[in-house]
Design an enzyme around this catalytic site. Sequence first.
Site, PDB file in Angstrom:
ATOM      1  N   TYR A  42      -3.191   7.034  59.784  1.00 26.55           N
ATOM      2  CA  TYR A  42      -3.452   8.230  58.984  1.00 26.55           C
ATOM      3  C   TYR A  42      -4.585   8.000  57.998  1.00 26.55           C
ATOM      4  O   TYR A  42      -5.468   8.850  57.836  1.00 26.55           O
ATOM      5  CB  TYR A  42      -2.180   8.629  58.223  1.00 26.55           C
ATOM      6  CG  TYR A  42      -2.409   9.680  57.160  1.00 26.55           C
ATOM      7  CD1 TYR A  42      -2.399  11.030  57.476  1.00 26.55           C
ATOM      8  CD2 TYR A  42      -2.670   9.313  55.837  1.00 26.55           C
ATOM      9  CE1 TYR A  42      -2.629  11.996  56.510  1.00 26.55           C
ATOM     10  CE2 TYR A  42      -2.903  10.268  54.867  1.00 26.55           C
ATOM     11  CZ  TYR A  42      -2.881  11.605  55.205  1.00 26.55           C
ATOM     12  OH  TYR A  42      -3.126  12.552  54.247  1.00 26.55           O
ATOM     13  N   TYR A  48       0.408   7.792  65.366  1.00 25.86           N
ATOM     14  CA  TYR A  48      -0.123   7.129  64.182  1.00 25.86           C
ATOM     15  C   TYR A  48       0.962   6.986  63.127  1.00 25.86           C
ATOM     16  O   TYR A  48       1.928   7.753  63.082  1.00 25.86           O
ATOM     17  CB  TYR A  48      -1.325   7.887  63.601  1.00 25.86           C
ATOM     18  CG  TYR A  48      -1.018   9.243  63.009  1.00 25.86           C
ATOM     19  CD1 TYR A  48      -0.660   9.392  61.660  1.00 25.86           C
ATOM     20  CD2 TYR A  48      -1.109  10.405  63.772  1.00 25.86           C
ATOM     21  CE1 TYR A  48      -0.400  10.637  61.105  1.00 25.86           C
ATOM     22  CE2 TYR A  48      -0.863  11.654  63.228  1.00 25.86           C
ATOM     23  CZ  TYR A  48      -0.504  11.762  61.892  1.00 25.86           C
ATOM     24  OH  TYR A  48      -0.241  13.005  61.354  1.00 25.86           O
ATOM     25  N   CYS A  49       0.799   5.945  62.301  1.00 26.69           N
ATOM     26  CA  CYS A  49       1.589   5.813  61.074  1.00 26.69           C
ATOM     27  C   CYS A  49       0.587   5.797  59.922  1.00 26.69           C
ATOM     28  O   CYS A  49      -0.512   6.336  60.061  1.00 26.69           O
ATOM     29  CB  CYS A  49       2.481   4.576  61.104  1.00 26.69           C
ATOM     30  SG  CYS A  49       1.596   3.009  61.307  1.00 26.69           S
ATOM     31  N   PHE A  50       0.917   5.202  58.799  1.00 27.66           N
ATOM     32  CA  PHE A  50       0.014   5.330  57.658  1.00 27.66           C
ATOM     33  C   PHE A  50      -1.279   4.529  57.835  1.00 27.66           C
ATOM     34  O   PHE A  50      -2.379   5.053  57.694  1.00 27.66           O
ATOM     35  CB  PHE A  50       0.705   4.911  56.357  1.00 27.66           C
ATOM     36  CG  PHE A  50      -0.168   5.114  55.150  1.00 27.66           C
ATOM     37  CD1 PHE A  50      -0.568   6.382  54.763  1.00 27.66           C
ATOM     38  CD2 PHE A  50      -0.621   4.035  54.404  1.00 27.66           C
ATOM     39  CE1 PHE A  50      -1.394   6.583  53.672  1.00 27.66           C
ATOM     40  CE2 PHE A  50      -1.442   4.220  53.303  1.00 27.66           C
ATOM     41  CZ  PHE A  50      -1.831   5.499  52.943  1.00 27.66           C
TER      42      PHE A  50
END
Length: 370
Positions: A130, A100-102
């Site tokens: 996220y 995952y990223c933001f």
Amino acid sequence: MNRSSLSNYTYNDFEKIVLEKIPLIDVRAPIEYEKGAFLNAINLPLMNDEERHLVGICYKEKGNKEAVKLGHQLVSGDLRKSRIDAWSSYITKHPNTMIYCFRGGQRSAITQKWIKEATGNDVLRLQGGYKAFRNYLIEELSPEKQISTPILLGGYTGSGKTILLKELKNAIDLEGIAHHRGSSFGNHVTPQPSQIDFENNLSYALISHKHEKHKYMILEDESRNIGYCFIPKELFEFFRKGNLVVLNVPFEERVQITFNEYVLMSQANYIDTFGHSTGLIEWSGYITRSINKLQKRLGVEGHKRLLNVFEDAFKIQIGSNKPDLHRNWIEILLKEYYDPMYSYQMKKCTREMVFQGNAKEVIDYFKMLA
């Protein structure tokens, strides 16, 4: 599901991630990860802090296309290979890993694509990243999401409430989640989680508790703040509606439990971290600072006497390698600080006390309720 067919596939069953403790790779920059992440997550960033900063400036000045182009230039060649290798190595050890990223956008998509190109393997990424997972966990902290009735475990300091909670399958260890003993002497060698991490970890515990369909949720009778971490207001008010069970333990036994925690276990952790001599000195400084925080409540003379008894015990320990005399200042601490404070709190308490007894009796009571 065949993972080889999941190129660019996203995943949003957040409850399953919690219950199955699915490993996660957080590809955000370290500065983002440190502010808050998730249990079972490791930070293997696509870009480090400086690279992310430069790309951010480029995005503001020239737009997304040029920012992505710069990102590819900054993370290329051997640097790109080293980051792919790190992701691939972790995924090899944990085949069900997700990334995952933001917001579940470009960074995790690029990571997913690079892993596929380099290894031929697919990796799922969190839909919404996220932010979406964090929002889900926040929602699960609301009282409306809880299906168990809270019961609070009280008792004087040193009664072994946390020890007792560990024997119960339907308990939530708030102090363990906060990484703090919930007192003026509650710090550990390693720091507490960030407030965001505390909330995320508490949500994990509540989701797992709900999944097990317990009728009751046993919690220690805490204040809203546990060290620097604080329980969300509405959830704390929900906990406080629970009836009270009081653990009664003889004073001598409470001294021994406190001695074990504040001295033996705490010193062992400091020694493991700093080495023997330095560790003991660091521990002594921590205890001294903790005692100094109590000066206003103890008064000048009471504070001075407690500090002197501690310093004498520490000098004897250094000279003889025997920590036994630390029980002397612990006795004073319990009698003159913790016990009066707890007695005052109990006089003000409006919650119904439904049971009190020794450790065995309290455990038997909780098991009867289950």
